[in-house]
Design a protein around this motif. Structure first.
Motif, PDB file in Angstrom:
ATOM      1  N   ARG A  32       0.878  -1.163   0.000  1.00 24.52           N
ATOM      2  CA  ARG A  32       0.000   0.000   0.000  1.00 24.52           C
ATOM      3  C   ARG A  32       0.924   1.223   0.000  1.00 24.52           C
ATOM      4  N   LEU A  33       0.972   1.924  -1.106  1.00 27.84           N
ATOM      5  CA  LEU A  33       1.850   3.077  -1.241  1.00 27.84           C
ATOM      6  C   LEU A  33       1.079   4.338  -0.866  1.00 27.84           C
ATOM      7  N   VAL A  34       1.611   5.075   0.102  1.00 28.55           N
ATOM      8  CA  VAL A  34       0.990   6.299   0.591  1.00 28.55           C
ATOM      9  C   VAL A  34       1.917   7.470   0.282  1.00 28.55           C
ATOM     10  N   ALA A  35       1.393   8.508  -0.367  1.00 23.94           N
ATOM     11  CA  ALA A  35       2.178   9.703  -0.662  1.00 23.94           C
ATOM     12  C   ALA A  35       1.703  10.847   0.220  1.00 23.94           C
ATOM     13  N   VAL A  36       2.663  11.546   0.809  1.00 26.31           N
ATOM     14  CA  VAL A  36       2.386  12.767   1.569  1.00 26.31           C
ATOM     15  C   VAL A  36       3.039  13.895   0.785  1.00 26.31           C
ATOM     16  N   ASP A  37       2.211  14.712   0.153  1.00 28.51           N
ATOM     17  CA  ASP A  37       2.678  15.741  -0.774  1.00 28.51           C
ATOM     18  C   ASP A  37       2.191  17.105  -0.305  1.00 28.51           C
ATOM     19  N   GLY A  38       2.697  18.133  -0.954  1.00 28.80           N
ATOM     20  CA  GLY A  38       2.321  19.506  -0.653  1.00 28.80           C
ATOM     21  C   GLY A  38       3.533  20.393  -0.826  1.00 28.80           C
ATOM     22  N   PRO A  39       3.339  21.683  -0.730  1.00 30.54           N
ATOM     23  CA  PRO A  39       4.447  22.612  -0.960  1.00 30.54           C
ATOM     24  C   PRO A  39       5.468  22.624   0.168  1.00 30.54           C
ATOM     25  N   ALA A  40       6.642  23.155  -0.139  1.00 34.96           N
ATOM     26  CA  ALA A  40       7.737  23.256   0.832  1.00 34.96           C
ATOM     27  C   ALA A  40       7.281  24.019   2.072  1.00 34.96           C
TER      28      ALA A  40
ATOM     29  N   ALA B 254      -2.133   3.999  -3.027  1.00 36.31           N
ATOM     30  CA  ALA B 254      -3.318   3.556  -2.295  1.00 36.31           C
ATOM     31  C   ALA B 254      -4.004   4.736  -1.628  1.00 36.31           C
ATOM     32  N   PHE B 255      -3.198   5.729  -1.216  1.00 39.63           N
ATOM     33  CA  PHE B 255      -3.746   6.856  -0.458  1.00 39.63           C
ATOM     34  C   PHE B 255      -2.818   8.052  -0.640  1.00 39.63           C
ATOM     35  N   THR B 256      -3.412   9.235  -0.773  1.00 43.52           N
ATOM     36  CA  THR B 256      -2.656  10.465  -0.951  1.00 43.52           C
ATOM     37  C   THR B 256      -3.076  11.499   0.079  1.00 43.52           C
ATOM     38  N   VAL B 257      -2.080  12.066   0.754  1.00 46.33           N
ATOM     39  CA  VAL B 257      -2.305  13.143   1.714  1.00 46.33           C
ATOM     40  C   VAL B 257      -1.697  14.412   1.145  1.00 46.33           C
ATOM     41  N   TRP B 258      -2.447  15.494   1.185  1.00 41.94           N
ATOM     42  CA  TRP B 258      -1.956  16.809   0.780  1.00 41.94           C
ATOM     43  C   TRP B 258      -1.849  17.651   2.046  1.00 41.94           C
ATOM     44  N   VAL B 259      -0.653  18.147   2.341  1.00 42.09           N
ATOM     45  CA  VAL B 259      -0.414  18.986   3.515  1.00 42.09           C
ATOM     46  C   VAL B 259      -0.191  20.409   3.023  1.00 42.09           C
ATOM     47  N   GLU B 260      -0.893  21.370   3.638  1.00 38.37           N
ATOM     48  CA  GLU B 260      -0.792  22.747   3.179  1.00 38.37           C
ATOM     49  C   GLU B 260      -0.756  23.729   4.342  1.00 38.37           C
ATOM     50  N   ALA B 261      -0.209  24.890   4.056  1.00 35.11           N
ATOM     51  CA  ALA B 261      -0.151  26.001   5.011  1.00 35.11           C
ATOM     52  C   ALA B 261      -0.063  27.284   4.183  1.00 35.11           C
ATOM     53  N   PRO B 262      -0.390  28.420   4.767  1.00 34.77           N
ATOM     54  CA  PRO B 262      -0.275  29.687   4.036  1.00 34.77           C
ATOM     55  C   PRO B 262       1.167  29.962   3.591  1.00 34.77           C
ATOM     56  N   TRP B 263       1.296  30.639   2.457  1.00 40.65           N
ATOM     57  CA  TRP B 263       2.598  30.943   1.861  1.00 40.65           C
ATOM     58  C   TRP B 263       3.540  31.578   2.875  1.00 40.65           C
ATOM     59  N   GLU B 264       3.076  32.585   3.603  1.00 46.69           N
ATOM     60  CA  GLU B 264       3.930  33.311   4.539  1.00 46.69           C
ATOM     61  C   GLU B 264       4.484  32.402   5.620  1.00 46.69           C
ATOM     62  N   LEU B 265       3.656  31.524   6.142  1.00 47.07           N
ATOM     63  CA  LEU B 265       4.095  30.591   7.177  1.00 47.07           C
ATOM     64  C   LEU B 265       5.105  29.599   6.607  1.00 47.07           C
ATOM     65  N   ARG B 266       4.834  29.073   5.425  1.00 47.48           N
ATOM     66  CA  ARG B 266       5.755  28.125   4.797  1.00 47.48           C
ATOM     67  C   ARG B 266       7.110  28.774   4.545  1.00 47.48           C
TER      68      ARG B 266
ATOM     69  N   ASP C 250      -6.685  12.229  -1.141  1.00 52.74           N
ATOM     70  CA  ASP C 250      -7.723  11.564  -0.352  1.00 52.74           C
ATOM     71  C   ASP C 250      -7.967  12.305   0.958  1.00 52.74           C
ATOM     72  N   LEU C 251      -6.962  13.053   1.398  1.00 55.33           N
ATOM     73  CA  LEU C 251      -7.046  13.791   2.650  1.00 55.33           C
ATOM     74  C   LEU C 251      -6.245  15.071   2.500  1.00 55.33           C
ATOM     75  N   VAL C 252      -6.826  16.201   2.891  1.00 51.45           N
ATOM     76  CA  VAL C 252      -6.153  17.496   2.898  1.00 51.45           C
ATOM     77  C   VAL C 252      -5.949  17.888   4.365  1.00 51.45           C
ATOM     78  N   VAL C 253      -4.690  18.184   4.717  1.00 50.80           N
ATOM     79  CA  VAL C 253      -4.328  18.512   6.094  1.00 50.80           C
ATOM     80  C   VAL C 253      -3.772  19.938   6.127  1.00 50.80           C
ATOM     81  N   PRO C 254      -4.540  20.898   6.677  1.00 50.50           N
ATOM     82  CA  PRO C 254      -3.991  22.235   6.860  1.00 50.50           C
ATOM     83  C   PRO C 254      -3.155  22.302   8.127  1.00 50.50           C
ATOM     84  N   THR C 255      -1.975  22.926   8.050  1.00 56.54           N
ATOM     85  CA  THR C 255      -1.103  22.993   9.232  1.00 56.54           C
ATOM     86  C   THR C 255      -0.913  24.422   9.708  1.00 56.54           C
ATOM     87  N   GLY C 256      -1.513  25.397   9.053  1.00 50.24           N
ATOM     88  CA  GLY C 256      -1.323  26.789   9.447  1.00 50.24           C
ATOM     89  C   GLY C 256      -2.436  27.237  10.272  1.00 50.24           C
TER      90      GLY C 256
END
Length: 177
Positions: A19-27, A122-134, A171-177
């Motif tokens: 089961r391949l899981v990708a955790v993607d999103g901007p720097a 199998a599953f994709t997670v997108w992690v995001e935060a506002p540009w300024e915080l990143r 499959d899942l969007v995770v905001p961290t900001g």
């Protein structure tokens, strides 16, 4: 996190028996932190894009062929994969990393959930935060001397994500900001 781990383990294998899981999103969004926590909950190996030499020029596209050819293709065929981890401090390749066939593998980094391998995920997670915080996070982590490079990278990765439409497939969007 345990509920997410249970959800992932209930899915069918997607990359051979894995089961391949990708955790993607901007720097600077928090992908590494999230992936390490998810890997611990799953009891699995986590491979980071930072384990590979990622060229500043050209954005997120340039490094992935090594992961795909050395790890994903062997796993798809039911065989262990391997690669040499890149040591960013020394500027050279370091130890050899074996990636055994296992129930699940997490891959983390900008571009890991790219459209070209969506059929292996199998599953994709997108992690995001506002540009300024990143941007503040990467400056704190890497220092102001790299500011011009990071500004170029942020623009290149935004172009990459706009073309690849990575977030739309998550499959899942995770905001961290």
């Amino acid at each position: 996190m345990n509920h997410l781990a249970e959800r992932i383990m209930s899915l069918r294998p997607s990359c051979g028996p894995v089961r391949l899981v990708a955790v993607d999103g901007p720097a600077g969004a928090g992908k590494t932190t999230f992936a390490v926590r998810l890997g611990a909950a799953l009891g699995c190996q986590v491979i980071h894009s930072d384990d590979f030499p990622v060229p500043w020029e050209g954005g997120p596209g340039g490094w992935f062929h090594a992961l795909e050819s050395q790890v994903l293709l062997p796993l798809r065929g039911g065989q262990s994969g391997s690669f040499r981890r890149y040591d960013w401090v020394r500027g050279e390749y370091a130890e050899h990393v074996t990636v055994p066939v296992a129930p699940v593998l997490v891959i983390e980094g900008v571009g890991t959930a790219r459209a070209s391998i969506s059929g292996l995920l199998a599953f994709t997670v997108w992690v995001e935060a506002p540009w300024e915080l990143r941007f503040a996070r990467v400056m704190e982590r890497d220092g102001a001397a790299l500011e011009p490079r990071w500004r170029e990278w942020f623009a290149a990765e935004q172009e990459w994500f706009d073309e690849d439409r990575t977030r739309d497939r998550a499959d899942l969007v995770v905001p961290t900001g």
